[in-house]
Design a protein around this motif. Structure first.
Motif, PDB file in Angstrom:
ATOM      1  N   UNK A   1     -51.199  32.765 -15.006  1.00 24.18           N
ATOM      2  CA  UNK A   1     -50.950  31.420 -15.118  1.00 24.18           C
ATOM      3  C   UNK A   1     -51.060  31.500 -17.233  1.00 24.18           C
ATOM      4  N   UNK A   2     -49.813  30.570 -17.161  1.00 23.64           N
ATOM      5  CA  UNK A   2     -49.680  30.381 -18.783  1.00 23.64           C
ATOM      6  C   UNK A   2     -50.018  29.182 -19.379  1.00 23.64           C
TER       7      UNK A   2
ATOM      8  N   UNK B   1     -51.152  35.813 -26.218  1.00 26.21           N
ATOM      9  CA  UNK B   1     -51.261  37.507 -24.788  1.00 26.21           C
ATOM     10  C   UNK B   1     -50.482  37.584 -23.791  1.00 26.21           C
ATOM     11  N   UNK B   2     -49.912  36.497 -24.041  1.00 30.43           N
ATOM     12  CA  UNK B   2     -48.577  36.171 -22.513  1.00 30.43           C
ATOM     13  C   UNK B   2     -48.979  36.468 -21.302  1.00 30.43           C
ATOM     14  N   UNK B   3     -50.134  35.196 -21.496  1.00 29.11           N
ATOM     15  CA  UNK B   3     -50.835  34.578 -19.908  1.00 29.11           C
ATOM     16  C   UNK B   3     -51.944  35.520 -19.471  1.00 29.11           C
ATOM     17  N   UNK B   4     -52.045  35.007 -18.202  1.00 30.68           N
ATOM     18  CA  UNK B   4     -53.661  36.254 -17.558  1.00 30.68           C
ATOM     19  C   UNK B   4     -53.059  36.545 -15.770  1.00 30.68           C
ATOM     20  N   UNK B   5     -54.039  37.362 -15.700  1.00 27.24           N
ATOM     21  CA  UNK B   5     -52.991  37.767 -14.480  1.00 27.24           C
ATOM     22  C   UNK B   5     -54.054  38.652 -13.845  1.00 27.24           C
TER      23      UNK B   5
ATOM     24  N   UNK C   1     -44.507  28.534  -9.818  1.00 30.19           N
ATOM     25  CA  UNK C   1     -45.064  26.872 -10.338  1.00 30.19           C
ATOM     26  C   UNK C   1     -45.077  26.535 -11.986  1.00 30.19           C
ATOM     27  N   UNK C   2     -43.788  24.991 -12.083  1.00 35.23           N
ATOM     28  CA  UNK C   2     -44.219  24.145 -13.804  1.00 35.23           C
ATOM     29  C   UNK C   2     -45.113  23.097 -13.189  1.00 35.23           C
TER      30      UNK C   2
ATOM     31  N   UNK D   1     -48.622  24.635 -17.206  1.00 34.42           N
ATOM     32  CA  UNK D   1     -48.972  25.044 -17.013  1.00 34.42           C
ATOM     33  C   UNK D   1     -47.666  25.963 -15.926  1.00 34.42           C
ATOM     34  N   UNK D   2     -47.702  26.960 -16.551  1.00 31.68           N
ATOM     35  CA  UNK D   2     -46.738  27.764 -15.431  1.00 31.68           C
ATOM     36  C   UNK D   2     -47.465  28.845 -14.579  1.00 31.68           C
TER      37      UNK D   2
END
Length: 381
Positions: free
Chosen positions: A44-45, A55-59, A342-343, A372-373
């Motif tokens: 998600x971002x 930091x380009x989102x978290x996984x 999802x957006x 949230x992407x």
């Protein structure tokens, strides 16, 4: 052996015969048991998290679950247990019931079952659900007894729920927020709820499902030891043609707790995933969801389901700011791998930016839309 023991020895088998006698199970039938589950990861971002954007989102890990389905004659069980991270409430049951099928059209479920209210199984297509989920009005599960009838033209469910999931059995212990579906928590507890739902079905190429739902139950206050009430009415409609699906729903929800003096009755506490928040006691909620499935042959990908789900929460108190939510996305199917892309955007939506604690209650008139992407990857077995 005393006369009292002889009496009990006779009475217990007689009681079991009276209760279970009408329920037929062939001695020749063998029990069956199927075990499945899912493992999911999530990226998600979020627009409101500056450091995360840097930091380009978290996984990371989302959830692991086990599903158990078993049958023995006309009896069956259905259970699902989930493990989330500690920050999302840890581990808990999603559903678990024992069922009995009287025939092809009628059955009974006893245990933690889905509350028959509104469009089911889901009033949405995306990973986030629709706005209804966050008020305990979509995919909600409570403890009780439910009768289901599914005919050619009509479906109806009648249920009695003694209470929501009860994890703490103290005399004045608050309900835990470590649960899958949202329920009233804090100083009020759901009790003795009655539900009814009816669906009328017509059409073959163009399928329509017209429905209405109602529920009424108690809210027991731990401070005043008085029983308040809560109620809900819903009108819902589904339309199917080829690979298209449309869901429309309107609900009127009221909570009338018997709170202690000095406590407002305009707000209730609801909780799930380990975190409670405030919700307006009385509101109307409107949702619209549309989807289209597109069969494809793209390597392992066999289907793309495009969708848009919208929700609007109209709070009765004029000074409260209303809440909105919209999710646009696609579900990618590749064998047993399902990926939601999802957006999700929200305005005064507790899980989509803003102030988590009271977005669904007073809200913030100066709030802005946050988004949230999200990519959820799940292997289902």
């Amino acid at each position: 052996m005393t006369q009292k023991l002889q009496y009990k020895k006779f009475l217990i088998p007689l009681f079991l015969f009276i209760i279970l006698g009408p329920l037929k199970v062939s001695a020749q039938e063998k029990p069956s048991l199927d075990i499945g589950g899912a493992l999911r990861f999530n990226y998600n971002l979020s627009s409101w998290k500056d450091a995360q954007k840097d930091r380009g989102g978290d996984f990371g890990y989302d959830m692991f679950r086990i599903n158990v389905n078993g049958t023995y004659g006309d009896f069956y069980i259905d259970a699902e247990y989930r493990w989330y991270s500690e920050a999302f409430g840890g581990s808990f049951l999603k559903q678990a019931w024992v069922g009995y099928r009287f025939d092809e059209k009628n059955e009974l479920q006893v245990g933690l079952s889905q509350v028959p209210f509104g469009i089911q199984q889901y009033n949405s297509n995306n990973w986030f659900f629709n706005l209804t989920y966050y008020m305990g009005l979509e995919d909600d599960h409570d403890m009780g007894v439910k009768f289901l009838h599914e005919g050619e033209k009509f479906e109806y469910d009648i249920a009695f729920y003694k209470n929501a999931e009860e994890l703490r059995f103290g005399n004045t212990t608050e309900a835990s927020s470590s649960r899958y579906s949202y329920d009233v928590v804090g100083r009020n507890k759901e009790a003795n709820q009655v539900n009814g739902k009816i669906i009328y079905k017509i059409g073959e190429d163009f399928k329509h499902r017209f429905g209405a739902s109602a529920q009424f139950g108690g809210l027991y206050n731990l401070d005043t030891e008085k029983m308040g009430t809560h109620s809900g009415l819903a009108l819902h409609y589904e339309f199917f043609v080829k690979n298209w699906n449309l869901k429309l729903q309107a609900m009127k929800i009221d909570h009338d707790p018997e709170n202690a003096e000095g406590e407002t009755n305009e707000i209730i506490q609801m909780g799930a995933y380990g975190a409670p928040y405030a919700v307006a006691s009385d509101f109307n909620i409107y949702t619209l969801a549309i989807s289209k499935s597109v069969p494809v042959k793209l390597g392992p990908v066999s289907n793309l389901e495009f969708y848009n789900d919208f929700g609007f929460m109209d709070k009765d108190v004029d000074s409260f700011e209303d809440s909105f939510m919209n999710v646009t996305g696609v579900l990618v199917t590749a064998g047993k791998l399902y990926t939601y892309i999802d957006y999700a955007a929200g305005y005064n939506q507790s899980w989509l930016g803003g102030n988590f604690v009271d977005d669904f209650a007073e809200g913030n008139p100066n709030a802005k839309w946050e988004a949230r992407f999200n990519i959820n990857i799940g292997y289902y077995f």
